[in-house]
Design a protein around this motif. Structure first.
Motif, PDB file in Angstrom:
ATOM      1  N   UNK A 321      28.511  -8.840 -24.535  1.00  0.00           N
ATOM      2  CA  UNK A 321      27.871  -9.906 -25.295  1.00  0.00           C
ATOM      3  C   UNK A 321      28.576 -11.239 -25.062  1.00  0.00           C
ATOM      4  N   UNK A 322      29.895 -11.195 -25.069  1.00  0.00           N
ATOM      5  CA  UNK A 322      30.697 -12.415 -24.898  1.00  0.00           C
ATOM      6  C   UNK A 322      30.416 -13.062 -23.538  1.00  0.00           C
ATOM      7  N   UNK A 323      30.387 -12.208 -22.524  1.00  0.00           N
ATOM      8  CA  UNK A 323      30.155 -12.712 -21.166  1.00  0.00           C
ATOM      9  C   UNK A 323      28.742 -13.276 -21.032  1.00  0.00           C
ATOM     10  N   UNK A 324      27.798 -12.596 -21.683  1.00  0.00           N
ATOM     11  CA  UNK A 324      26.396 -13.033 -21.586  1.00  0.00           C
ATOM     12  C   UNK A 324      26.237 -14.431 -22.176  1.00  0.00           C
ATOM     13  N   UNK A 325      26.920 -14.693 -23.258  1.00  0.00           N
ATOM     14  CA  UNK A 325      26.813 -16.002 -23.895  1.00  0.00           C
ATOM     15  C   UNK A 325      27.535 -17.058 -23.054  1.00  0.00           C
TER      16      UNK A 325
END
Lengths: 746, 120
Positions: A321-325
């Protein structure tokens, strides 16, 4: 006054706060100032106009021009300048401001006047025009070197609410709010001869705050020493208030975040913690997110998460999730995860990551404890499965239908009852199993349900004929709703066949009982009347005997004839005897053993009675089936026709010879005998209900009637199974129609 | 009962023996009074309709053709205002209460007649 005019060139400055500067090439400059023309090594190189000014002169000039343009839109002035190796020259300068979509431009020109009488730089005329311009546009004040006002303009007085007299000689600190302003900063700065610019907060005489955008310029004397400070100020209170409001609302947002029950943190794209709310600081040791102490601003969130990172489920989801954002694929992601805390309690968290719109490279993390919500969900699920178990195992048939009436669920009992498979659900409707007689009712109820009329309906229906023998169901239909929208209905069915049969039987029995009660009541009334009538008749004879015997005893002293009295006593006694005999006869009707039936031919019996009454010659027969016989209790049958015929004989007309027509018609299950005479007849309207009453006589003048014949006839008919109808017209005759039940010929 | 204001007594009873008995009892007890007996109520009605003066009617209830009630209704219809004693062989409670609804009925007597009951 201008002897020679030579325009130098147009120059420009660009931007919101440009310095009003001119650029010339050395070649251009050389045209006006000859000493520059030949010396220049780089004729195309550009040189700034400010190069030829003393720094302080240039700044005063620029500040003045800005103020004038703010007020009038342009500035025009004349000053003198002496460049090295050149004669002093008079300069006329014009400048105006152009606002375009690209920004603000200053444009203008400089004209050089040779041999002029223009006053020297900052000459009185120029100074006046400049001052006028500035004064109208700005708040202007002049202080001495230690900050005491030597001059304030009208605008200053209006805003500060102090008069000029009050101000002159006072320090500028009269209106300054020291705690709001960087006093030392700017005073130190301007003391070095620099121009200072900044926002200052002031308070008026009545205590109103106002903000001034302030430019402070030192004013030098000939020797270059600072003698005055020129304050040019613009009011910006409104702008400041808006700024303050924005700042306050930001603080408010932060306090809201802090008060939230969720744990909130803001991290950079590198994972460095820049904000946590109060909830996270109050984190308890037993919490999954304790991670060995309260978080510290600046530390790396991934470092802090290392304990949780061991939980692969969390690590994978969080990192993804962190990377996607970070990549900008999305700006908001949520996921749920469970962990076991230090006291072995399972905790559920909803994690959300949101990219902050206002600030770049920031992610808002939010951890919400949803354990209690989850436990409710789990409970719900377990109760769902319990309900399902109940539904599947209950004896009642249960089904759910959609708004179209198609079955979407049916329990095992229902499937068994209607011989269905699981695959049939979704294809069949309850109407497929309902008897034709009940279809309409079910359709109506379905209609009513869909329009929200009936939320709960109870009804009974019969199963379709093709499914087997008659079977009934009680149905309890409940509307299923979701958010006030009707989704369908749930129905519980119970086999009510036996109940229905019982009810039918009960209803039948009840009717029977009512009928018997009615019969009994009628009998009772009849008996009551019977007892009154009998007692009356007996009593009247007794009364006569008592009265007459009294007279007889006194006959010697009285004038009456004893023989007459004794004759009358005897007559009364006979009368009483007759009543008693009739009574026993009537009672015997009820107690007759009418079961000893015998076979008769009706015509034959009636003919014999007519013979006995000596009226055989007056009677004629009309018989549908002469060969048919009838089985009955003969004495009653005879008695009935004896009564009919003897009445016909007794009440015959005095002017017409007696004629009796006797029709006998055998029907299916019954037969009819009708005797029609041409006698006196009766007014049946007058006689009414009393026709069959005891001791009722209707032909008082004719023959000796006891008024008991028809009463007896009615009773006898009731016992052997028959009904009688009378039709009669005075002076035309009487017609008696009797219907006998004939079960043997059914 | 020696002094009389009554002009006469009318006895109505369809039982001839009872009618005879009642008239005998009256004539032995009271002298010089007009006595009219009727076996049919209808005839009594005709008589009363034509006569005048203070008459007392002794009326039997259970009669054929026209019974006592019908007689009383007829009196009302014809406007015959006469005092009536009911003289019945049996006392049916229903008859007692029904008699009270007739204003002209002042006594309900049981047969045989006790002449002491007559108020002349």
């Amino acid at each position: 006054m201008l002897m020679k005019t030579q325009q130098l060139s147009l120059t420009l400055g660009v931007g919101v706060q440009p310095s009003i500067e001119y650029l010339f090439s050395w070649r251009e400059l050389g045209r006006v100032f000859p000493s520059f023309a030949d010396d220049s090594l780089f004729p195309d190189q550009e040189v700034k106009w400010s190069t030829f000014f003393k720094k302080e002169d240039w700044e005063i000039r620029t500040a003045s021009i800005e103020s004038a343009i703010s007020a009038y839109g342009y500035w025009q002035g004349i000053y003198r300048i002496q460049l090295p190796g050149e004669q002093e020259k008079s300069i006329e300068e014009y400048c105006t401001r152009l606002s375009t979509s690209d920004g603000v431009y200053y444009t203008g020109y400089i004209r050089v006047h040779e041999n002029s009488t223009t006053p020297s730089f900052l000459s009185q005329g120029f100074y006046n025009s400049l001052r006028n311009a500035v004064e109208r546009a700005s708040i202007v004040a002049v202080t001495d070197t230690i900050g005491r006002w030597v001059y304030v303009n009208d605008k200053f007085c209006a805003l500060s609410e102090y008069s000029k007299v009050e101000c002159i000689g006072e320090s500028f600190q009269l209106i300054q709010l020291q705690d709001q302003n960087p006093y030392n900063d700017f005073w130190d700065e301007i003391a070095t001869g620099e121009v200072w610019r900044g926002d200052l907060c002031n308070r008026s005489k009545s205590g109103n705050y106002f903000w001034l955008d302030t430019v402070i310029s030192p004013v030098f004397d000939q020797a270059g020493k600072i003698v005055r400070y020129l304050w040019l100020q613009t009011e910006i209170t409104h702008k400041k208030e808006i700024e303050l409001a924005i700042k306050q609302s930001e603080q408010f947002n932060l306090s809201v975040l802090s008060a939230l029950r969720s744990m909130i943190a803001v991290v950079t794209f590198e994972g460095n913690l820049v904000f946590t709310n109060k909830r996270w600081l109050d984190i308890e040791e037993t919490d999954c997110f304790f991670w060995g102490g309260s978080p510290v601003i600046g530390e790396n969130i991934f470092e802090r998460f290392r304990l949780l990172q061991k939980d692969e489920n969390f690590a994978v989801q969080f990192n993804t999730a962190f990377e996607a954002i970070k990549r900008g694929d999305t700006n908001h992601i949520t996921f749920e995860f469970a962990c076991v805390n230090s006291i072995s309690t399972k905790q559920w968290y909803l994690v959300s990551l949101t990219e902050l719109v206002e600030i770049e490279n920031r992610i808002l993390l939010r951890f919400t404890d949803i354990s209690s919500q989850k436990s409710v969900e789990a409970e719900l699920e377990s109760s769902h499965s319990k309900i399902e178990f109940l539904l599947e195992n209950m004896r009642d048939a249960v089904f759910i239908e959609d708004t179209e009436g198609i079955l979407t669920y049916a329990n095992q009992t229902f499937l068994t009852e209607f011989n269905l498979n699981e695959e049939d659900i979704g294809r069949v409707s309850i109407l497929d199993f309902v008897h034709d007689d009940c279809q309409q009712r079910l359709r109506d109820i379905h209609e009513g349900r869909m329009t929200g009329e009936n939320e709960l309906v109870e009804l009974e229906f019969r199963r379709a004929a093709h499914l087997g023998p008659e079977k009934w169901y009680e149905a309890r239909v409940t509307v299923l709703k979701e958010d006030d929208r009707i989704m369908g209905a749930q129905t519980v069915l119970r086999d009510s066949t036996e109940k229905k049969q019982l009810i039918t039987e009960l209803t039948h029995k009840e009717a029977q009982l009512k009928r018997s009660i009615r019969d009994l009541e009628a009998k009772n009334d009849e008996l009551l009347q019977f007892s009154y009538i009998v007692s009356h008749n007996l009593r009247s004879s007794v009364a006569n005997i008592i009265g007459l015997s009294g007279l007889l005893e006194r006959s010697k002293e009285l004038s009456g004839n004893p023989l007459t009295y004794s004759q009358l006593i005897s007559q009364s006694a006979k009368q009483m005897d007759l009543v008693v005999r009739e009574l026993s006869e009537i009672l015997s009707i009820q107690n007759h053993d009418s079961s000893s039936k015998s076979l008769i031919y009706p015509q034959e019996v009636i003919m014999r009675i007519a013979n006995d009454l000596d009226i055989a010659n007056h009677i004629e027969f009309q018989v549908s089936h002469p060969e048919r016989h009838y089985t009955t209790f003969k004495p009653f049958f005879e008695s009935i026709f004896y009564n009919i015929l003897s009445n016909a004989s007794k009440y015959r007309s005095g002017i017409r010879p007696l004629r009796i027509r006797c029709e006998i018609e055998f029907l299916h299950g019954s037969f009819m005998i009708r005797c029609t005479d041409n006698g006196l007849g009766m007014d049946l309207k007058r006689v009414g209900d009393e026709l069959f009453g005891m001791y009722k006589r209707f032909h008082h003048d004719k023959a000796e009637g006891r008024g008991i014949g028809l009463y007896m006839m009615k009773k006898q008919l009731e016992i052997i199974g028959g009904t009688v109808e009378y039709d009669s017209t005075p002076d035309l005759g009487t017609s008696v129609t009797i219907h006998f039940e004939d079960k043997e010929n059914e | 009962m020696n002094k009389t204001q009554r002009k006469g007594i009318v006895v109505i009873d369809d039982d001839p023996v009872s009618l005879f008995l009642t008239s005998e009892l009256i004539s032995h007890a009271i002298e010089e009074i007009e006595l009219h007996t009727f076996q049919r109520a209808n005839d009594a009605l005709h008589f009363l309709n034509k006569s005048s003066g203070n008459l007392l009617v002794l009326l039997d209830l259970n009669m054929q053709v026209m019974n006592g009630w019908e007689f009383l209704d007829a009196c009302t219809n014809f406007g015959i205002d006469v005092e009536v004693y009911i003289l019945s062989s049996s006392v049916n409670p229903g008859d007692m209460s029904k008699a009270k609804t007739y204003a002209q009925v002042t006594k309900f007597l049981s047969k045989p007649l006790n002449t002491e009951d007559l108020v002349i």
